[in-house]
Scaffold this motif. Structure first.
Motif, PDB file in Angstrom:
ATOM      1  N   MET A  61       0.827  -1.214   0.000  1.00 23.50           N
ATOM      2  CA  MET A  61       0.000   0.000   0.000  1.00 23.50           C
ATOM      3  C   MET A  61       0.856   1.257   0.000  1.00 23.50           C
ATOM      4  O   MET A  61       0.503   2.252  -0.612  1.00 23.50           O
ATOM      5  N   ILE A  62       1.966   1.187   0.728  1.00 22.36           N
ATOM      6  CA  ILE A  62       2.841   2.363   0.796  1.00 22.36           C
ATOM      7  C   ILE A  62       3.433   2.646  -0.587  1.00 22.36           C
ATOM      8  O   ILE A  62       3.523   3.798  -1.014  1.00 22.36           O
ATOM      9  N   ASP A 120       1.046   4.533  -2.508  1.00 22.70           N
ATOM     10  CA  ASP A 120       0.507   5.717  -1.846  1.00 22.70           C
ATOM     11  C   ASP A 120       0.852   6.992  -2.611  1.00 22.70           C
ATOM     12  O   ASP A 120       1.985   7.174  -3.078  1.00 22.70           O
ATOM     13  N   SER A 121      -0.141   7.891  -2.698  1.00 23.52           N
ATOM     14  CA  SER A 121       0.095   9.120  -3.465  1.00 23.52           C
ATOM     15  C   SER A 121       1.228   9.955  -2.872  1.00 23.52           C
ATOM     16  O   SER A 121       1.886  10.705  -3.578  1.00 23.52           O
ATOM     17  N   MET A 122       1.457   9.797  -1.551  1.00 23.00           N
ATOM     18  CA  MET A 122       2.551  10.566  -0.940  1.00 23.00           C
ATOM     19  C   MET A 122       3.913  10.064  -1.416  1.00 23.00           C
ATOM     20  O   MET A 122       4.920  10.757  -1.264  1.00 23.00           O
ATOM     21  N   ILE A 181       7.440  13.037   4.268  1.00 20.26           N
ATOM     22  CA  ILE A 181       6.617  12.118   5.070  1.00 20.26           C
ATOM     23  C   ILE A 181       7.190  12.024   6.477  1.00 20.26           C
ATOM     24  O   ILE A 181       6.465  12.048   7.466  1.00 20.26           O
TER      25      ILE A 181
END
Lengths: 90, 602
Positions: free
Chosen positions: B88-89, B92-94, B121
Motif C-alpha cells: 500500500m505504501i 501511496d500518493s505521498m 513524510i
C-alpha cells in the motif's frame, strides 16, 4: 454525488497501520473518492500514509466525505468498518 | 572440566534475543540504510523517461514483495500484513504522485525526488504523538530503500535464495527481511542494531533460530565466509574461533540440550523437599514475552513483575490504557497462577523532565520508588488504576517497593483506596479482595516488620537492595563491590527476623532478588522457613532440583550452625560443603548460574 458523515474511532489502538490499511483497501474497491478531515486537516482516504498523519487515537471523531457515483455504498461500508473497530477485538 | 573462557578469539557482546548456540559461516548481507544518493538534473527531453524509470522501479518493487509474500512459510504467515502494508505504501500518493511531481517540476532524478518525498513524510510523522503510529515511518523507509535499489538496477539480494547453511550478518533486518529467511538454510542471525523487544527479535523467537542484536559494528568486523559462533543465550559472538573454543561451545550446546530435556522432566514435578515441605518457586519477569519461558521452566506464577519498562521505553509517561493492556496480557497468560505486580520502582531522574528532577547527589537514597509515587500522585494513580482493572482478569497481588516505615505504607494504601472508590463509582470491574503487600528492602522495614505486618497481606524480601542498604555498599562501585555479600551473617539474621515476624502475623513471605536463585542459598532460606522464592525463569529448574533433594528438617538444623558463624566466608564454606554433593558437576552449576543471572537487571 457526495456523502458526508462524522465517524468515531472505537478501537483501542486508534487509526494505526492495520486499521488505516483496511480503509485504503475498502476505498480501492470503489470509483468514488474518499477524504477524511480532522479539525482543519483534510487528507486523501486512499493514502495510508495520509490517514496515519491524522494521528487519531481511540475516541477521535473524524469527518468522512465520499464523492462519486457509488459514494452511498462506500459510506455504508465505511461506517460499518468503523463500527466493527476495523475488525479488531477491542 | 573444560575451560569456557575464550582466549585469542575476538569476542563481541550484544543482546541475546533468541536462544541457542550455532557455529557456522557468516554471510554478510548488505542492508545498509545509509546509501548515498546523488542529485542531478534531467534534460527536458528525458523527463518523461525519468518518470517511466521511476514507475518501473515501483512495479519491480511491488512484484518482489508479492513474491516474498507468497513464499512466506506458514510459521510466519500471520505477519503477512506487514508486507500488505508495504504494498500500500508503494502505491501511496505521498510516494508516487509526490515523487513524480517533483521529477516533473524540479527536473531532477527519480532517486533524489523519492528522497524528498520520504523526507516530507518523515517530517509529518515526527509530529505524531503516538509512538506506534509514528514508528510506521520505518516501513516507509524500508520501502523507499527497496525502490532505490530497483532504481539503481542493483536488485536486493533475496535472503530467500540463500542456499547454504549460513549465519546472516546484517546492519539491521526489517520484519520483511526476517520473513524471507529460509530457516532450513539460515542458522541464525546477528545485527548491529536492535533491542530485546524489537520486531526482529520477536520474529527470531517465532522462527526458533538463535539471534543476537545490538552488536554495534559487527558488520564491519566480520567478513563474508568467516567462521563465527553465536551464543543466543548470553548474546556473545565469537569471530574466528579456534578449535578449542569450537569444542567448548559445542559442549555447551549439548549441555543445554541435555539441560532442556531434564527441565521438561523436572519442571512439572512439585517443588517440595524430601520431607514433603512445599516451597513455591516463581519467576521474576520484566517483559510480557517472558511469561511463556516462565511457564515452560515450571514457575508456579510470577513472583515479581517489574513494571519500569513502560516508563523507560519512551520519553513520556505511559497512559493508563497502555499499562492496563500490558498487565492484562500478563495476568491472562499466566492465569490461573498468580502474578505479583510491583508498582513503579524508579528514580525521579528517569521519568521527570530535567527541570522537575531534583538532581540528587545520592539518588539511591533520594526521591525514588514509592517516594516518587507518593509525590507524583497522578502517575501513581494511573498505574494503580491499570493494575486494579487488570485484576478482573486473573489473580493479581499488588506490591509497593521501598517502604521504609508505616506512614509511607498508610499513604500508599490511602491512595489505593481512593483509586478503588473511583473505579467503584465508575462501575469498573476489579478484584475487591486484591492482596496488597510490600517489599522489605530497607533495613528500617526489617526492624519494623511486626508493625508493618498488621497492614499488609504479604512481605516480599528484596535482597538486592536490602543487602546494599544494610551493608552500605554500592555494588556498582568497583572499589566496594566485593563487600556485597548475600552470605553476610547480618543479612541472614535480617531475613530470618522478617520471616519469623511474618509467620507470627500469619502473612505470606517470599524472597525475590538474586539470592532466591542462588543454589547455595536455598538450604539457608528453606531452613529459615521461607514459603516462596522468585527468580529469573532460567534459574527455576535448578532450584527445583535442589529443593527436591534436601530435607527441611536438616536445613533447619544447619541453620542453627550457620547462625553461630561470624563471617560471610565461614557461611559460604559451610554451605558449599552441603550443596556441592547435590551438584556433582560443578561446571553444570556455573552454566546454570550464567543462564539465570544473565538477565538480572535493576
Amino acid at each position: 454525488m457526495e456523502q458526508i458523515k462524522r465517524l468515531k474511532i472505537n478501537n483501542d489502538l486508534g487509526l494505526h497501520g492495520r486499521a488505516a490499511a483496511r480503509i485504503v483497501e475498502l476505498a480501492g474497491q470503489y470509483s468514488s473518492r474518499l477524504f477524511f478531515k480532522k479539525e482543519d486537516h483534510e487528507v486523501d482516504g486512499s493514502s495510508i500514509l495520509s490517514i496515519l498523519t491524522l494521528a487519531c487515537p481511540k475516541g477521535t471523531e473524524i469527518q468522512a466525505k465520499a464523492v462519486g457515483e457509488d459514494s452511498a455504498e462506500l459510506m455504508d461500508r465505511l461506517t460499518e468498518l468503523f463500527k466493527q473497530r476495523f475488525g479488531e477485538q477491542k | 572440566m573444560k575451560d569456557h573462557q575464550v582466549i585469542g578469539n575476538d569476542k563481541l557482546q550484544g543482546i541475546a534475543v533468541s536462544p541457542g548456540i550455532i557455529i557456522g559461516k557468516a554471510r554478510l548481507v548488505d542492508r545498509s540504510r545509509e546509501k548515498i544518493v546523488y542529485q542531478y538534473l534531467i534534460d527536458d527531453s528525458e523527463i518523461s523517461k525519468e518518470v517511466e524509470r521511476f514507475k518501473e522501479a515501483l512495479d519491480a518493487t511491488k512484484e518482489q514483495i508479492v513474491t516474498l509474500k507468497n513464499r512466506m512459510s506458514d510459521q510466519i504467515k500471520e505477519h503477512a500484513f506487514i508486507l500488505d502494508t508495504h504494498l500500500m505504501i508503494i502505491d501511496d500518493s505521498m510516494i508516487t504522485d509526490s515523487t513524480i511531481n517533483t521529477i516533473l517540476d524540479q527536473k531532477i532524478n527519480a532517486e533524489w525526488a523519492l528522497k524528498k518525498s520520504v523526507r516530507k513524510i518523515r517530517q509529518l510523522f515526527e509530529k505524531i504523538d503516538y509512538e506506534y503510529i509514528r514508528d510506521r515511518i520505518n516501513d516507509v523507509e524500508n520501502v523507499a530503500e527497496r525502490i532505490l535499489r530497483n532504481l539503481s538496477g542493483k536488485e536486493m539480494e533475496s535472503l530467500f535464495e540463500i542456499d547454504e547453511r549460513v549465519i546472516i550478518v546484517a546492519h539491521d533486518l526489517s520484519p520483511a527481511d526476517t520473513s524471507e529467511l529460509n530457516t532450513s538454510k539460515v542458522m541464525g542471525f546477528i545485527t548491529d542494531v536492535g533491542g530485546r523487544t524489537s520486531h526482529t527479535a520477536i520474529m527470531a523467537q517465532a522462527l526458533k533460530i538463535p539471534a543476537v542484536v545490538g552488536l554495534e559494528s559487527v558488520t564491519s568486523l566480520i567478513q563474508d565466509g568467516t567462521l563465527i559462533i553465536v551464543d543466543g543465550y548470553i548474546g556473545e559472538v565469537i569471530i574466528g574461533p579456534d578449535d578449542d573454543t569450537i569444542i567448548a561451545y559445542q559442549e555447551k550446546e549439548i549441555q543445554h540440550e541435555r539441560y532442556r530435556s531434564s527441565i521438561l522432566q523436572l519442571s512439572h514435578l512439585p517443588s517440595e523437599t524430601v520431607d514433603g515441605h512445599k516451597i513455591a518457586i516463581k519467576a521474576n519477569i520484566e517483559f510480557i514475552e517472558e511469561v511463556v519461558a516462565a511457564k515452560e521452566y515450571g514457575a508456579e506464577g510470577i513472583g515479581l513483575y517489574r513494571t519500569e519498562f513502560h516508563y523507560l521505553q519512551k520519553k513520556k509517561i505511559p497512559d493508563e490504557e497502555e499499562l492496563f493492556e500490558a498487565y492484562k496480557e500478563v495476568v491472562e497468560k499466566i492465569s490461573p497462577a498468580p502474578v505479583t505486580i510491583r508498582t513503579l520502582d524508579l528514580g525521579g531522574d528517569k521519568i521527570l523532565s530535567n527541570n522537575e528532577s531534583p538532581g540528587e547527589a545520592n539518588p539511591a537514597l533520594g526521591l525514588r520508588s514509592i517516594r516518587l509515587c507518593l509525590k507524583e500522585r497522578d502517575i501513581f494513580k494511573s498505574q494503580l488504576r491499570a493494575i486494579l482493572r487488570a485484576s478482573a482478569y486473573g489473580q493479581i497481588r499488588l506490591m509497593f517497593p521501598m517502604i521504609s516505615g508505616l506512614q509511607e505504607l498508610l499513604d500508599a494504601k490511602q491512595i489505593l483506596k481512593e483509586v478503588m472508590d473511583e473505579l467503584e463509582k465508575e462501575n469498573v470491574k476489579y478484584d475487591r479482595d486484591i492482596k496488597v503487600g510490600i517489599m522489605i528492602e530497607v533495613p528500617s522495614a526489617v526492624t519494623l516488620a511486626d508493625v508493618l505486618a498488621k497492614h499488609v497481606d504479604f512481605f516480599s524480601i528484596g535482597t538486592n537492595d536490602l543487602i546494599q542498604y544494610a551493608l552500605a555498599i554500592d555494588r556498582v562501585n568497583e572499589h566496594v563491590a566485593y563487600l556485597y555479600e548475600p552470605y553476610h551473617p547480618a543479612v541472614i539474621r535480617m531475613i530470618r527476623q522478617v520471616v519469623k515476624v511474618a509467620k507470627e502475623a500469619d502473612i505470606d513471605v517470599s524472597l525475590c532478588g538474586e539470592m532466591a536463585g542462588d543454589p547455595l542459598c536455598v538450604s539457608i532460606l528453606v531452613g529459615i522457613g521461607i514459603d516462596e522464592l522468585s527468580m529469573n525463569a532460567g534459574g527455576v529448574p535448578l532450584l527445583k532440583k535442589i529443593i527436591r533433594s534436601i530435607s527441611r528438617e536438616e536445613a533447619m538444623a544447619d541453620l542453627q550452625d550457620i547462625l553461630a558463624l561470624n563471617t560471610a566466608k565461614e557461611v559460604r564454606q559451610f554451605i558449599e560443603k552441603r550443596i556441592e554433593p547435590l551438584m556433582p558437576d560443578l561446571q553444570e552449576k556455573d552454566f546454570y548460574m550464567k543462564v539465570s543471572i544473565d538477565k538480572s537487571t535493576h
